[in-house]
Motif scaffolding. Structure first.
Motif, PDB file in Angstrom:
ATOM      1  N   GLY A  57     -15.793  66.396  28.971  1.00  6.67           N
ATOM      2  CA  GLY A  57     -16.159  65.852  27.666  1.00  6.67           C
ATOM      3  C   GLY A  57     -17.510  66.278  27.133  1.00  6.67           C
ATOM      4  O   GLY A  57     -17.892  65.873  26.048  1.00  6.67           O
ATOM      5  N   VAL A  58     -18.226  67.108  27.878  1.00  2.00           N
ATOM      6  CA  VAL A  58     -19.540  67.569  27.447  1.00  2.00           C
ATOM      7  C   VAL A  58     -19.429  69.009  26.951  1.00  2.00           C
ATOM      8  O   VAL A  58     -18.911  69.869  27.658  1.00  2.00           O
ATOM      9  CB  VAL A  58     -20.569  67.478  28.605  1.00  2.00           C
ATOM     10  N   GLU A  68     -14.264  56.034  27.328  1.00  2.00           N
ATOM     11  CA  GLU A  68     -15.365  57.003  27.328  1.00  2.00           C
ATOM     12  C   GLU A  68     -14.893  58.457  27.378  1.00  2.00           C
ATOM     13  O   GLU A  68     -15.349  59.290  26.605  1.00  2.00           O
ATOM     14  CB  GLU A  68     -16.300  56.724  28.501  1.00  2.00           C
ATOM     15  N   ARG A  69     -13.992  58.771  28.292  1.00  2.00           N
ATOM     16  CA  ARG A  69     -13.551  60.167  28.453  1.00  2.00           C
ATOM     17  C   ARG A  69     -12.893  60.704  27.177  1.00  2.00           C
ATOM     18  O   ARG A  69     -13.233  61.755  26.684  1.00  2.00           O
ATOM     19  CB  ARG A  69     -12.600  60.274  29.634  1.00  2.00           C
ATOM     20  N   ARG A 103     -13.098  59.388  24.207  1.00  2.00           N
ATOM     21  CA  ARG A 103     -14.048  59.292  23.087  1.00  2.00           C
ATOM     22  C   ARG A 103     -14.869  60.570  22.960  1.00  2.00           C
ATOM     23  O   ARG A 103     -15.064  61.085  21.865  1.00  2.00           O
ATOM     24  CB  ARG A 103     -14.971  58.088  23.257  1.00  2.00           C
ATOM     25  N   ARG A 104     -15.339  61.088  24.094  1.00  2.00           N
ATOM     26  CA  ARG A 104     -16.119  62.335  24.054  1.00  2.00           C
ATOM     27  C   ARG A 104     -15.264  63.491  23.544  1.00  2.00           C
ATOM     28  O   ARG A 104     -15.716  64.311  22.747  1.00  2.00           O
ATOM     29  CB  ARG A 104     -16.691  62.639  25.443  1.00  2.00           C
ATOM     30  N   ARG A 105     -14.034  63.538  23.989  1.00  2.00           N
ATOM     31  CA  ARG A 105     -13.125  64.608  23.542  1.00  2.00           C
ATOM     32  C   ARG A 105     -12.816  64.452  22.053  1.00  2.00           C
ATOM     33  O   ARG A 105     -12.792  65.435  21.301  1.00  2.00           O
ATOM     34  CB  ARG A 105     -11.850  64.538  24.375  1.00  2.00           C
ATOM     35  N   LEU A 118     -15.291  72.162  26.646  1.00  2.00           N
ATOM     36  CA  LEU A 118     -16.001  71.057  27.278  1.00  2.00           C
ATOM     37  C   LEU A 118     -15.789  71.065  28.790  1.00  2.00           C
ATOM     38  O   LEU A 118     -14.778  71.564  29.277  1.00  2.00           O
ATOM     39  CB  LEU A 118     -15.483  69.710  26.743  1.00  2.00           C
ATOM     40  N   ASP A 158     -10.873  71.011  27.256  1.00  8.73           N
ATOM     41  CA  ASP A 158     -11.747  70.228  28.121  1.00  8.73           C
ATOM     42  C   ASP A 158     -11.272  70.362  29.561  1.00  8.73           C
ATOM     43  O   ASP A 158     -10.146  69.981  29.884  1.00  8.73           O
ATOM     44  CB  ASP A 158     -11.717  68.761  27.689  1.00  8.73           C
ATOM     45  N   THR A 184     -14.740  62.972  19.772  1.00  7.33           N
ATOM     46  CA  THR A 184     -15.954  63.317  19.023  1.00  7.33           C
ATOM     47  C   THR A 184     -16.111  64.830  18.912  1.00  7.33           C
ATOM     48  O   THR A 184     -16.435  65.360  17.842  1.00  7.33           O
ATOM     49  CB  THR A 184     -17.193  62.691  19.695  1.00  7.33           C
ATOM     50  N   ALA A 185     -15.846  65.535  19.996  1.00 12.49           N
ATOM     51  CA  ALA A 185     -15.913  66.998  19.965  1.00 12.49           C
ATOM     52  C   ALA A 185     -14.848  67.568  19.028  1.00 12.49           C
ATOM     53  O   ALA A 185     -15.107  68.530  18.298  1.00 12.49           O
ATOM     54  CB  ALA A 185     -15.754  67.571  21.373  1.00 12.49           C
TER      55      ALA A 185
END
Length: 173
Positions: A169-170, A145-146, A148-150, A166, A92, A152-153
Protein backbone atom coordinates in the motif's frame (compact mmCIF):
# COMPACT_ATOMS: atom_id res chain seq x y z
CA UNK A 1 19.12 -29.68 -15.24
CA UNK A 2 20.56 -27.01 -17.53
CA UNK A 3 18.36 -25.59 -20.31
CA UNK A 4 19.35 -26.27 -23.85
CA UNK A 5 17.78 -25.25 -27.09
CA UNK A 6 14.88 -27.52 -27.94
CA UNK A 7 15.61 -30.28 -30.40
CA UNK A 8 12.75 -30.30 -32.88
CA UNK A 9 12.85 -34.08 -32.77
CA UNK A 10 12.59 -34.14 -28.96
CA UNK A 11 9.84 -31.66 -28.04
CA UNK A 12 8.56 -34.04 -25.35
CA UNK A 13 11.85 -33.72 -23.44
CA UNK A 14 11.81 -29.93 -23.80
CA UNK A 15 8.20 -29.71 -22.61
CA UNK A 16 9.04 -31.96 -19.63
CA UNK A 17 11.93 -29.66 -18.75
CA UNK A 18 9.66 -26.60 -18.92
CA UNK A 19 6.94 -28.31 -16.86
CA UNK A 20 9.49 -29.16 -14.16
CA UNK A 21 10.57 -25.52 -13.99
CA UNK A 22 6.98 -24.34 -13.90
CA UNK A 23 6.19 -26.71 -11.01
CA UNK A 24 9.08 -25.32 -8.95
CA UNK A 25 8.41 -21.62 -9.49
CA UNK A 26 6.52 -19.54 -6.96
CA UNK A 27 2.79 -19.05 -7.42
CA UNK A 28 1.23 -15.71 -6.48
CA UNK A 29 -2.27 -15.06 -5.24
CA UNK A 30 -3.91 -12.42 -7.43
CA UNK A 31 -6.68 -10.02 -6.47
CA UNK A 32 -8.39 -7.59 -8.82
CA UNK A 33 -10.64 -4.71 -7.77
CA UNK A 34 -12.26 -1.90 -9.70
CA UNK A 35 -12.93 1.76 -9.00
CA UNK A 36 -16.44 2.66 -10.19
CA UNK A 37 -18.16 6.00 -9.84
CA UNK A 38 -21.71 7.23 -10.24
CA UNK A 39 -22.63 10.47 -12.09
CA UNK A 40 -22.32 12.41 -8.80
CA UNK A 41 -18.68 11.32 -8.46
CA UNK A 42 -19.31 8.97 -5.56
CA UNK A 43 -17.38 5.67 -5.46
CA UNK A 44 -18.88 2.21 -5.20
CA UNK A 45 -18.02 0.17 -2.11
CA UNK A 46 -19.24 -3.29 -1.18
CA UNK A 47 -19.71 -4.88 2.23
CA UNK A 48 -18.67 -8.57 2.03
CA UNK A 49 -20.36 -11.17 4.22
CA UNK A 50 -17.21 -13.30 4.60
CA UNK A 51 -14.89 -10.69 6.16
CA UNK A 52 -15.21 -7.53 8.24
CA UNK A 53 -15.34 -4.08 6.71
CA UNK A 54 -16.09 -2.53 3.36
CA UNK A 55 -14.10 -3.14 0.18
CA UNK A 56 -13.82 -2.17 -3.45
CA UNK A 57 -15.78 -4.42 -5.82
CA UNK A 58 -13.71 -7.32 -7.15
CA UNK A 59 -12.10 -10.42 -5.75
CA UNK A 60 -9.58 -13.21 -6.09
CA UNK A 61 -8.49 -14.65 -9.43
CA UNK A 62 -9.22 -18.23 -10.31
CA UNK A 63 -6.52 -20.47 -11.81
CA UNK A 64 -5.12 -19.06 -15.06
CA UNK A 65 -7.54 -16.11 -15.05
CA UNK A 66 -6.26 -12.66 -16.00
CA UNK A 67 -6.77 -9.83 -13.50
CA UNK A 68 -9.12 -7.92 -15.81
CA UNK A 69 -11.18 -11.08 -16.42
CA UNK A 70 -11.28 -11.61 -12.66
CA UNK A 71 -12.81 -8.21 -11.99
CA UNK A 72 -15.32 -8.62 -14.85
CA UNK A 73 -16.40 -12.05 -13.54
CA UNK A 74 -16.69 -10.83 -9.94
CA UNK A 75 -18.86 -7.85 -10.97
CA UNK A 76 -21.22 -10.10 -12.92
CA UNK A 77 -21.46 -12.71 -10.14
CA UNK A 78 -21.83 -10.32 -7.23
CA UNK A 79 -23.64 -7.30 -8.70
CA UNK A 80 -25.01 -8.41 -12.08
CA UNK A 81 -22.96 -5.61 -13.65
CA UNK A 82 -21.05 -5.64 -16.93
CA UNK A 83 -18.45 -2.91 -17.37
CA UNK A 84 -15.57 -2.02 -19.63
CA UNK A 85 -12.24 -2.03 -17.83
CA UNK A 86 -10.75 1.35 -18.77
CA UNK A 87 -7.21 1.01 -17.52
CA UNK A 88 -4.90 -0.01 -14.71
CA UNK A 89 -4.61 2.35 -11.73
CA UNK A 90 -2.61 0.39 -9.14
CA UNK A 91 -0.45 -2.70 -8.77
CA UNK A 92 0.26 -3.55 -5.11
CA UNK A 93 2.65 -6.26 -3.95
CA UNK A 94 1.39 -7.43 -0.57
CA UNK A 95 3.92 -9.20 1.66
CA UNK A 96 3.02 -12.45 3.42
CA UNK A 97 0.75 -11.78 6.37
CA UNK A 98 -1.05 -14.05 8.81
CA UNK A 99 -1.62 -17.40 7.14
CA UNK A 100 -1.33 -15.90 3.64
CA UNK A 101 1.54 -15.98 1.18
CA UNK A 102 2.33 -12.84 -0.76
CA UNK A 103 -0.14 -11.43 -3.25
CA UNK A 104 -0.35 -9.13 -6.26
CA UNK A 105 -3.39 -6.83 -6.09
CA UNK A 106 -4.62 -4.80 -9.06
CA UNK A 107 -7.05 -1.88 -9.08
CA UNK A 108 -8.62 -1.00 -12.42
CA UNK A 109 -10.60 2.04 -13.54
CA UNK A 110 -14.19 1.15 -14.32
CA UNK A 111 -15.23 4.67 -15.23
CA UNK A 112 -18.58 6.25 -14.40
CA UNK A 113 -21.78 4.24 -14.47
CA UNK A 114 -24.98 5.70 -15.83
CA UNK A 115 -27.54 6.76 -13.24
CA UNK A 116 -29.76 3.85 -14.32
CA UNK A 117 -26.91 1.36 -13.74
CA UNK A 118 -26.13 2.90 -10.36
CA UNK A 119 -29.80 2.84 -9.28
CA UNK A 120 -30.16 -0.86 -10.14
CA UNK A 121 -27.07 -2.12 -8.30
CA UNK A 122 -27.90 -4.75 -5.69
CA UNK A 123 -25.93 -7.71 -4.32
CA UNK A 124 -26.74 -10.79 -6.41
CA UNK A 125 -25.19 -13.53 -4.30
CA UNK A 126 -24.44 -14.35 -0.69
CA UNK A 127 -20.94 -12.84 -0.76
CA UNK A 128 -22.15 -9.25 -0.39
CA UNK A 129 -24.37 -7.83 2.34
CA UNK A 130 -24.69 -4.45 0.61
CA UNK A 131 -23.32 -2.09 -2.01
CA UNK A 132 -23.27 1.69 -1.68
CA UNK A 133 -22.01 4.75 -3.48
CA UNK A 134 -20.23 7.05 -1.05
CA UNK A 135 -18.38 10.35 -1.30
CA UNK A 136 -14.68 9.78 -2.08
CA UNK A 137 -13.54 11.19 1.27
CA UNK A 138 -16.08 9.05 3.14
CA UNK A 139 -14.86 5.90 1.37
CA UNK A 140 -11.50 6.05 3.13
CA UNK A 141 -13.22 6.00 6.50
CA UNK A 142 -15.15 2.83 5.66
CA UNK A 143 -12.17 0.87 4.36
CA UNK A 144 -9.66 -1.07 6.41
CA UNK A 145 -6.08 0.19 6.48
CA UNK A 146 -4.66 -2.03 3.72
CA UNK A 147 -7.45 -1.39 1.20
CA UNK A 148 -7.63 2.30 2.22
CA UNK A 149 -4.02 2.82 1.14
CA UNK A 150 -4.69 1.05 -2.15
CA UNK A 151 -7.89 3.08 -2.67
CA UNK A 152 -6.08 6.36 -1.95
CA UNK A 153 -3.36 5.44 -4.45
CA UNK A 154 -6.03 4.52 -7.03
CA UNK A 155 -7.67 7.93 -6.61
CA UNK A 156 -4.26 9.60 -7.06
CA UNK A 157 -3.59 7.51 -10.17
CA UNK A 158 -7.01 8.40 -11.55
CA UNK A 159 -6.35 12.15 -11.29
CA UNK A 160 -2.69 12.00 -12.36
CA UNK A 161 -3.23 9.61 -15.26
CA UNK A 162 -0.26 7.54 -14.05
CA UNK A 163 -0.40 3.92 -12.84
CA UNK A 164 1.14 3.51 -9.38
CA UNK A 165 3.19 0.59 -8.06
CA UNK A 166 2.90 -0.10 -4.34
CA UNK A 167 4.53 -2.33 -1.72
CA UNK A 168 1.98 -3.06 1.00
CA UNK A 169 0.00 0.00 0.00
CA UNK A 170 2.98 2.35 -0.01
CA UNK A 171 3.85 4.08 -3.28
CA UNK A 172 7.36 3.39 -4.52
CA UNK A 173 9.03 6.34 -6.20
Amino acid sequence: MRPTAPDPADTDAWNAYLAEGNAKQARKRVAADILLRDPAGRVLLVNPTYKPGWDLPGGMAEANESPEDTVRRELIEELGLRVTVRGLLVVDWVAPHGPWDDQIAFVFDGGTLSQDQADLLRPRDGELAEAAFVAPDEAGGRLGERIRRRYTAAMTALTSGRTLYLHNGVVLD
